[in-house]
Design a protein around this motif. Structure first.
Motif, PDB file in Angstrom:
ATOM      1  N   GLU A  54     -47.781 -15.521  68.672  1.00 30.25           N
ATOM      2  CA  GLU A  54     -47.384 -15.393  67.269  1.00 30.25           C
ATOM      3  C   GLU A  54     -45.984 -15.944  67.065  1.00 30.25           C
ATOM      4  O   GLU A  54     -45.108 -15.798  67.914  1.00 30.25           O
ATOM      5  CB  GLU A  54     -47.431 -13.924  66.824  1.00 30.25           C
ATOM      6  CG  GLU A  54     -48.826 -13.373  66.684  1.00 30.25           C
ATOM      7  CD  GLU A  54     -49.433 -12.994  68.024  1.00 30.25           C
ATOM      8  OE1 GLU A  54     -48.683 -12.880  68.998  1.00 30.25           O
ATOM      9  OE2 GLU A  54     -50.649 -12.834  68.082  1.00 30.25           O
ATOM     10  N   SER A  59     -45.875 -10.692  62.772  1.00 32.69           N
ATOM     11  CA  SER A  59     -47.232 -10.881  63.277  1.00 32.69           C
ATOM     12  C   SER A  59     -47.349 -10.421  64.732  1.00 32.69           C
ATOM     13  O   SER A  59     -48.389  -9.915  65.147  1.00 32.69           O
ATOM     14  CB  SER A  59     -47.665 -12.339  63.134  1.00 32.69           C
ATOM     15  OG  SER A  59     -46.812 -13.180  63.860  1.00 32.69           O
ATOM     16  N   TYR A  60     -46.280 -10.577  65.519  1.00 28.62           N
ATOM     17  CA  TYR A  60     -46.292 -10.088  66.900  1.00 28.62           C
ATOM     18  C   TYR A  60     -46.372  -8.558  66.925  1.00 28.62           C
ATOM     19  O   TYR A  60     -47.117  -7.975  67.701  1.00 28.62           O
ATOM     20  CB  TYR A  60     -45.043 -10.568  67.642  1.00 28.62           C
ATOM     21  CG  TYR A  60     -45.019 -10.156  69.093  1.00 28.62           C
ATOM     22  CD1 TYR A  60     -45.872 -10.745  70.011  1.00 28.62           C
ATOM     23  CD2 TYR A  60     -44.140  -9.184  69.547  1.00 28.62           C
ATOM     24  CE1 TYR A  60     -45.854 -10.383  71.343  1.00 28.62           C
ATOM     25  CE2 TYR A  60     -44.119  -8.819  70.864  1.00 28.62           C
ATOM     26  CZ  TYR A  60     -44.974  -9.420  71.763  1.00 28.62           C
ATOM     27  OH  TYR A  60     -44.953  -9.048  73.078  1.00 28.62           O
TER      28      TYR A  60
END
Length: 76
Positions: A54, A59-60
């Motif tokens: 990501e 998003s990670y």
């Protein structure tokens, strides 16, 4: 030629390392550390988390949250 101060020393580790006081760890702290380490090792089993595909931190974090939920669901 050897330095004169090293001529009469015995081989082995330096005396300081033997004289250091041992760090006492509490059993409960060790259990918590072990639990956290096992969790991280299980998370590394997810390829996207181990390699960090990501691009953004958001998003990670979502991927880590999803993987954590899946691990929790599997264990329950």
């Amino acid at each position: 030629m050897a330095r004169p101060d090293r001529l009469h020393r015995r081989p082995g580790p330096p005396a300081r390392s033997r004289d250091r006081p041992k760090r006492g760890r509490h059993r409960q702290d060790e259990r918590r550390r072990n639990t956290i380490e096992r969790c991280f090792n299980q998370l590394k089993g997810f390829r996207g988390i181990a390699t960090r595909y990501e691009k953004t931190a958001t998003s990670y974090e979502a991927a880590v949250t999803l993987a954590s939920f899946l691990l929790w669901a599997r264990s329950a």
